[in-house]
Design an enzyme around this catalytic site. Structure first.
Site, PDB file in Angstrom:
ATOM      1  N   TYR A  43      21.128 -11.493  83.673  1.00 31.94           N
ATOM      2  CA  TYR A  43      20.052 -11.576  82.691  1.00 31.94           C
ATOM      3  C   TYR A  43      20.595 -11.827  81.281  1.00 31.94           C
ATOM      4  O   TYR A  43      19.858 -12.301  80.415  1.00 31.94           O
ATOM      5  CB  TYR A  43      19.219 -10.293  82.659  1.00 31.94           C
ATOM      6  N   HIS A 101      22.980  -8.334  93.669  1.00 25.42           N
ATOM      7  CA  HIS A 101      21.798  -9.036  93.185  1.00 25.42           C
ATOM      8  C   HIS A 101      21.217 -10.023  94.210  1.00 25.42           C
ATOM      9  O   HIS A 101      20.014 -10.053  94.436  1.00 25.42           O
ATOM     10  CB  HIS A 101      22.138  -9.776  91.884  1.00 25.42           C
TER      11      HIS A 101
END
Length: 271
Positions: A43, A101
């Protein structure tokens, strides 16, 4: 130990939030009463999240902080150094939860190696819990074979009224693994659904509150994000909304297999 019981059912997501927008969203969320924050290495906002937490005045011990390891750090020699870098950015000595992830089947790194390194990070006290994200049933079975179901706190997956992921959720539930729903509002697509809107009107609620309450009532955790204070406050109120059995049955019928996120090279063969 059933670690899934320790996953907060409501938190703040930070996907796509950059720079000051990330700082402001987390700061506002904490001021409103959010106590679970979800971020990730990819991110690019861990430093901003850490800044917002440090400046919030909220005791660090009151916050459940999650980050996710990116694919380039899946090798045994890279995972822990990358997590330590994340901790530095987040201004903390440990996070409450660390996830893989994406399964990234083309990475060339065996899942057992990555999970072993993640378990070692847990043993070193760098993370309280460990888990996975975007895993199908076969990968969850492989993860369980590697470290045991009791070590896997959650599987964070796309889940909303148009993609209810019942097979994966059912398998996880049977193993005592929590499901964390991301994109619970379906990029906003479900907010205009007539069924959702009718249920919202009947409860004096917003469509977003209905979608979030639906997922929580199924036993899932949710992590909606917003940059607007009014939306953050409204979303949080979903924790107090109770839907009827007929409401839940009506939303169940909205399933249409509408998957919104499936990046090539990262995603598995979905169930």
């Amino acid at each position: 130990m059933n670690t899934s019981a320790t996953i907060p059912r409501f938190g703040l997501g930070t996907f796509r939030l950059k720079g000051q927008a990330a700082v402001d969203s987390v700061s506002t969320g904490l001021a409103l009463g959010y106590r679970a924050i979800d971020t990730a290495q990819i991110y690019g906002n861990e430093a901003e999240v850490g800044q917002a937490i440090a400046d919030s005045g909220v005791a660090r011990g009151e916050i459940f902080l999650t980050t996710k390891i990116w694919t380039e750090h899946y090798a045994a020699g890279k995972l822990i150094p990358s997590l330590k870098d994340s901790l530095h950015k987040l201004r903390t000595e440990r996070v409450e939860l660390t996830l893989i992830h994406w399964p990234a089947p083309g990475s060339g790194i065996p899942l057992a190696e990555t999970l072993g390194a993640l378990a070692e990070a847990q043993a070193q006290g760098l993370t309280g819990l460990i888990g996975v994200s975007n895993f199908n049933i076969a990968l969850m079975q492989e993860a369980i074979a590697s470290v045991g179901a009791e070590r896997i706190a959650t599987n964070q997956i796309e889940l909303h009224p148009y993609l209810q992921n019942r097979q994966v959720a059912g398998f996880a539930r049977g193993q005592g693994i929590a499901i964390t729903s991301y994109m619970t509002l379906g990029y906003g697509k479900v907010l205009g659904d007539p069924v959702i809107q009718a249920i919202a009107a009947a409860h004096g609620a917003t469509p977003a509150q209905v979608a979030l309450a639906w997922a929580m009532q199924l036993g899932h955790a949710v992590i909606p994000s917003s940059t607007r204070r009014e939306n953050l406050q409204s979303n949080l109120a979903a924790t107090g909304l109770r839907l009827s059995q007929s409401d839940m049955e009506a939303i169940a019928k909205l399933e249409r297999g509408d998957r919104l996120v499936s990046p090539p090279g990262l995603a598995p063969a979905w169930d």
